[in-house]
Design an enzyme around this catalytic site. Sequence first.
Site, mmCIF file in Angstrom:
data_model
loop_
_atom_site.group_PDB
_atom_site.id
_atom_site.type_symbol
_atom_site.label_atom_id
_atom_site.label_comp_id
_atom_site.label_asym_id
_atom_site.label_seq_id
_atom_site.Cartn_x
_atom_site.Cartn_y
_atom_site.Cartn_z
ATOM 1 N N GLU A 246 2.597 0.983 -5.276
ATOM 2 C CA GLU A 246 3.244 1.816 -6.291
ATOM 3 C C GLU A 246 2.379 2.053 -7.518
ATOM 4 O O GLU A 246 2.686 2.943 -8.328
ATOM 5 C CB GLU A 246 4.586 1.204 -6.716
ATOM 6 C CG GLU A 246 4.503 -0.044 -7.565
ATOM 7 C CD GLU A 246 4.368 -1.322 -6.748
ATOM 8 O OE1 GLU A 246 4.581 -2.399 -7.328
ATOM 9 O OE2 GLU A 246 4.051 -1.248 -5.544
ATOM 10 N N CYS B 117 4.648 -7.382 -2.006
ATOM 11 C CA CYS B 117 4.300 -8.585 -2.758
ATOM 12 C C CYS B 117 5.372 -9.667 -2.572
ATOM 13 O O CYS B 117 5.448 -10.275 -1.515
ATOM 14 C CB CYS B 117 4.064 -8.250 -4.227
ATOM 15 S SG CYS B 117 3.185 -9.552 -5.133
ATOM 16 N N HIS C 268 0.191 -3.801 -4.086
ATOM 17 C CA HIS C 268 1.162 -2.935 -4.765
ATOM 18 C C HIS C 268 0.804 -1.463 -4.547
ATOM 19 O O HIS C 268 -0.003 -0.893 -5.294
ATOM 20 C CB HIS C 268 1.203 -3.240 -6.261
ATOM 21 C CG HIS C 268 1.855 -4.534 -6.590
ATOM 22 N ND1 HIS C 268 3.211 -4.664 -6.789
ATOM 23 C CD2 HIS C 268 1.336 -5.780 -6.729
ATOM 24 C CE1 HIS C 268 3.499 -5.924 -7.055
ATOM 25 N NE2 HIS C 268 2.384 -6.626 -7.015
#
Length: 505
Positions: free
Chosen positions: A166, A80, A164
């Site tokens: 994660e 990002c 993202h």
Amino acid sequence: MEKVLVVNFGGQYAHLIARRIREVGVYAEIASPEEAVIKASKEEVKAVILSGGPSSVYEPGAPDIDEGIFALSKPVLGICYGHQMIAKKLGGKVERGKGEYGKTIVKILVNDPLFDGWKPEEAVWMSHSDFVEEPPPGFHVLAISENGYIAAMRKGLIYGVQFHPEVHHTSKGRVMFENFLRKIARISDVWRPEDQITRIVEEIRSRVKGGDVIVGVSGGVDSTVTAVLLYKAVGQRVKAVFIDHGLFREGEPEEAASLLKSIGIDVVYIDAKERFLKRLEGVADCEEKRRIIGETFAEVFSDAVKQMPNVKYLAQGTLYPDVVESGAVKGADKIKSHHNVGGLPPWFQLELIEPLREFYKDEVRRIAKALGLPEDVVYRHPFPGPGLAVRIIGPFTREKLAIVRKATKIVEEELRKAGLFRKVWQAFATVGEDKWVGVKGDRRAMGYIVTVRIVESEDAMTADWSRIPFEILEKISSRITSEIPEVTMVTYAVTSKPPSTIEPC
């Protein structure tokens, strides 16, 4: 030990990245942008990940990084904001657009090791307004989003992804991290938190050269594991102190003392309930409650230290999320103060030891299991340091304290009966100033509104409200209004974190 350096650009997602990396079995360490190049230059650092962040790369004062990070010949993955930083630093073009938020489909354009195991189209999680308009010279676009934005790019060992990986909403995020760490960075070491016990004990032993260590215990998994690790390192030189501030859950003080004594750790019990409760009476502001509790706790602790002249060290069960939520990580916004973070009062004159500072809650639980602690301790729900005081909204009163304590016990009991207690992160009750007209014993009654809060999480950095079956919520509501005469209404909190926090205060 091989490790990955996560550069924190201010977003709390940096800790989620670190957790995901550790789940893959690789140790992750977080660093600020200012220290990134120096730390990344170390031989044991095999890869660098640039985190997301709340800023725009073009904002004055936005987090920046030395271009030297890209000259280390080590794999770099920008996520990002980190993806956009790569573009800006290496000659690409970043623009502001409508952005993408939430679930988005990306299309893989090029076969690349980063996307091994991915389908040609996969769901990912986006949260950006800025975007890479043009990749830097020599970079190839690996994937695009359904809206036409560059979703991934690469040049050599330098990768950038706009989404993202994660967060769990990115379905193949873990696979991507495994690909980056094992196939691209070629990291072979396997890291597990339970394997760190010997190292932690040795580090404590090497630091505590002379004198005793005092540790405050509460019955929670963090302070209990801290005390046990200290005991393994220095034996009877551990002085465990239980300060009863009168804000614990029902039965907690007795359970905590009994457990530690069974292990061989003597516990000094200090009844300070009146001291705390008198100072809190009528206080409405959340931060003021935390300040009073923190200062009073320090005073009581100081009194205890004066009775132990050989104490030279103070141990605390501080965790990674404690640090980031207190704004101790550069670039992170302060959300609320934490009683374990922010420095010690000058009169302590003790050296601080925080054996668990590098771990997350789920990792501490794994350490607790490896230490052989009872499951009731291992899976005990997180409990705020200021106790039930921060679950009372508005002016603090002893009446509200009793209501919250009883209601929380009911919530926990019903979840245990249903076999759901271990499946949720936290479950508790709160009470505020608002009241609701009710009918009790055929008579009109004005009573308090209790809000039940049950959330699911892995690390407290983000949390989602739990979809508890209605019949369980009905039992909880019925018991609270029946067994606590002062309550006439029960509500259920259905807001996630963010935008809310887990605790109300």
